[in-house]
Design a protein around this motif. Structure first.
Motif, PDB file in Angstrom:
ATOM      1  N   LEU A  45       0.806  -0.858  -0.208  1.00  0.00           N
ATOM      2  CA  LEU A  45       0.082  -0.081   0.226  1.00  0.00           C
ATOM      3  C   LEU A  45       0.727   1.059   0.066  1.00  0.00           C
ATOM      4  O   LEU A  45       2.264   1.291   0.515  1.00  0.00           O
ATOM      5  N   GLN A  49      -2.656   5.658   1.362  1.00  0.00           N
ATOM      6  CA  GLN A  49      -3.470   4.598   1.551  1.00  0.00           C
ATOM      7  C   GLN A  49      -3.215   4.050   2.691  1.00  0.00           C
ATOM      8  O   GLN A  49      -4.279   4.227   3.687  1.00  0.00           O
ATOM      9  N   SER A  52      -5.189   6.220   4.838  1.00  0.00           N
ATOM     10  CA  SER A  52      -6.628   7.208   4.666  1.00  0.00           C
ATOM     11  C   SER A  52      -7.505   6.110   5.783  1.00  0.00           C
ATOM     12  O   SER A  52      -6.632   5.030   5.859  1.00  0.00           O
ATOM     13  N   SER A  61      -6.387   4.550  11.111  1.00  0.00           N
ATOM     14  CA  SER A  61      -5.403   4.316   9.415  1.00  0.00           C
ATOM     15  C   SER A  61      -5.761   2.702   9.904  1.00  0.00           C
ATOM     16  O   SER A  61      -4.796   3.163  10.760  1.00  0.00           O
ATOM     17  N   ARG A 169      -8.488  -2.739   5.254  1.00  0.00           N
ATOM     18  CA  ARG A 169      -7.942  -3.142   3.617  1.00  0.00           C
ATOM     19  C   ARG A 169      -8.522  -3.361   2.828  1.00  0.00           C
ATOM     20  O   ARG A 169      -8.674  -2.726   1.692  1.00  0.00           O
ATOM     21  N   VAL A 172      -9.589  -0.599   1.706  1.00  0.00           N
ATOM     22  CA  VAL A 172      -8.653   0.609   1.085  1.00  0.00           C
ATOM     23  C   VAL A 172      -8.702   0.391  -0.560  1.00  0.00           C
ATOM     24  O   VAL A 172      -9.435   1.025  -1.239  1.00  0.00           O
ATOM     25  N   ASP A 173      -8.575  -1.265  -0.636  1.00  0.00           N
ATOM     26  CA  ASP A 173      -8.701  -1.681  -1.549  1.00  0.00           C
ATOM     27  C   ASP A 173      -9.106  -2.845  -2.099  1.00  0.00           C
ATOM     28  O   ASP A 173      -8.609  -3.916  -3.124  1.00  0.00           O
TER      29      ASP A 173
END
Length: 178
Positions: A45, A49, A52, A61, A169, A172-173
């Motif tokens: 990351l 990221q 974030s 975060s 996580r 995030v993605d």
């Protein structure tokens, strides 16, 4: 031939941990597994990221979790277990008790993980030099804690925060879990 089921060591490394080892080996191994999981959950990351806060109802975060766990490592091993002078807080720029979680605007993954790794190395050194029944005292209150208690508490601390890391996580993605 039976099909693999969740829990088999091929699918989940937690079940490859020693099931019949002595207490010290179990505690050290489970804590190291949790520490490694933190690294895995933050892998690949960007700093943006990691900083974030992707869950609208939370100010957490991934980078905040790393910084918090560095602080917890320092507190329990250097502050409670070790018979060394307390080296002080890692993040004392504000009066915010949760500064490691909140003050991430200028933090980087590289810097934060380097600090976390330093604290983990110190924790391992301190723990290795003492028996499980060694007693430390909490700075300020003098409350007694055995090394066994600290190791168990650290496993719990990581496990709770790794659950949060899974949610962060995934937000995030899209990746989550082990």
């Amino acid at each position: 031939m039976s099909a693999a089921v969740p829990g088999d060591s091929d699918l989940d490394r937690r079940f490859a941990l020693p099931a019949t080892a002595d207490d010290r080996t179990l505690l050290d191994t489970f804590l190291d597994f949790q520490r490694d999981a933190l690294v895995r959950k933050c892998a690949d990351l960007s700093d943006e990221q990691l900083r974030s806060r992707p869950v609208p109802s939370s100010s957490l975060s991934l980078l905040g979790l790393v910084r918090h766990l560095a602080t917890v490592e320092r507190w329990y091993f250097q502050g409670v277990v070790a018979d060394e002078p307390w080296p002080g807080d890692l993040f004392d720029l504000t009066d915010d008790f949760d500064a490691p979680f909140h003050d991430v605007a200028h933090a980087t993954g590289r810097e934060s993980f380097a600090l976390w790794r330093e604290q983990v190395a110190a924790s391992r050194r301190i723990a290795a030099a003492r028996p499980l029944d060694a007693i430390g005292r909490t700075p300020g209150t003098g409350a007694e804690r055995s090394l066994r208690w600290v190791l168990t508490h650290m496993i719990d601390e990581y496990a709770r925060h790794l659950g949060q890391a899974d949610i962060l996580r995934e937000a995030v993605d899209g990746l989550a879990g082990e």
